[in-house]
Design a protein around this motif. Structure first.
Motif, PDB file in Angstrom:
ATOM      1  N   VAL A 221       0.859  -1.175   0.000  1.00 44.93           N
ATOM      2  CA  VAL A 221       0.000   0.000   0.000  1.00 44.93           C
ATOM      3  C   VAL A 221       0.901   1.234   0.000  1.00 44.93           C
ATOM      4  N   CYS A 222       0.402   2.294  -0.606  1.00 47.11           N
ATOM      5  CA  CYS A 222       1.132   3.560  -0.666  1.00 47.11           C
ATOM      6  C   CYS A 222       0.543   4.493   0.385  1.00 47.11           C
ATOM      7  N   GLY A 223       1.373   4.952   1.309  1.00 44.12           N
ATOM      8  CA  GLY A 223       0.919   5.854   2.360  1.00 44.12           C
ATOM      9  C   GLY A 223       0.854   7.290   1.890  1.00 44.12           C
TER      10      GLY A 223
ATOM     11  N   SER B 251       6.045   3.404   0.471  1.00 44.10           N
ATOM     12  CA  SER B 251       5.362   2.128   0.223  1.00 44.10           C
ATOM     13  C   SER B 251       5.540   1.224   1.435  1.00 44.10           C
ATOM     14  N   TYR B 252       4.460   0.605   1.872  1.00 48.78           N
ATOM     15  CA  TYR B 252       4.485  -0.326   2.996  1.00 48.78           C
ATOM     16  C   TYR B 252       4.133  -1.711   2.475  1.00 48.78           C
TER      17      TYR B 252
ATOM     18  N   ILE C  94      -3.802   5.516   3.810  1.00 46.85           N
ATOM     19  CA  ILE C  94      -3.473   4.799   2.585  1.00 46.85           C
ATOM     20  C   ILE C  94      -3.925   5.649   1.402  1.00 46.85           C
ATOM     21  N   ARG C  95      -2.966   6.063   0.594  1.00 51.15           N
ATOM     22  CA  ARG C  95      -3.296   6.854  -0.600  1.00 51.15           C
ATOM     23  C   ARG C  95      -3.872   5.954  -1.672  1.00 51.15           C
ATOM     24  N   LYS C  96      -3.249   4.774  -1.874  1.00 50.36           N
ATOM     25  CA  LYS C  96      -3.722   3.829  -2.889  1.00 50.36           C
ATOM     26  C   LYS C  96      -3.193   2.444  -2.581  1.00 50.36           C
TER      27      LYS C  96
ATOM     28  N   PRO D  62       2.308  -0.252  -4.638  1.00 53.23           N
ATOM     29  CA  PRO D  62       3.432   0.598  -4.233  1.00 53.23           C
ATOM     30  C   PRO D  62       3.287   2.020  -4.738  1.00 53.23           C
ATOM     31  N   CYS D  63       3.985   2.936  -4.112  1.00 52.16           N
ATOM     32  CA  CYS D  63       3.948   4.345  -4.517  1.00 52.16           C
ATOM     33  C   CYS D  63       4.666   4.557  -5.847  1.00 52.16           C
TER      34      CYS D  63
END
Length: 79
Positions: free
Chosen positions: A46-48, A53-54, A73-75, A78-79
């Motif tokens: 997930v992208c914070g 990226s987490y 969570i933005r999306k 990965p970012c």
């Protein structure tokens, strides 16, 4: 005529500020379950909202708990 210009400029300024606020607050809250002892090793990135990226939602939750910073969570992915 001058009053109309001032009014229109004020409206444009307010609209641009409201757009910036919405951009910072966009994101969803991670599903955190703090009853577990650790995070699963399942890679589901997930992208914070901090641009990092987490590995999964749980690792984002663990970082939030450790840092005391509410990263959303933005999306998914990965970012």
């Amino acid at each position: 005529m001058k009053i109309t210009r001032v009014f229109l400029l004020s409206v444009l300024a307010l609209l641009s500020l409201s757009g910036n606020i919405a951009a910072y607050s966009s994101g969803r809250k991670a599903n955190c379950d703090y009853t577990m002892d650790g995070c699963p090793k399942i890679y589901d990135p997930v992208c914070g909202t901090d641009g990092i990226s987490y590995g999964n939602e749980c690792t984002l939750c663990a970082e939030n708990l450790k840092r005391q910073v509410p990263v959303l969570i933005r999306k998914s992915g990965p970012c």
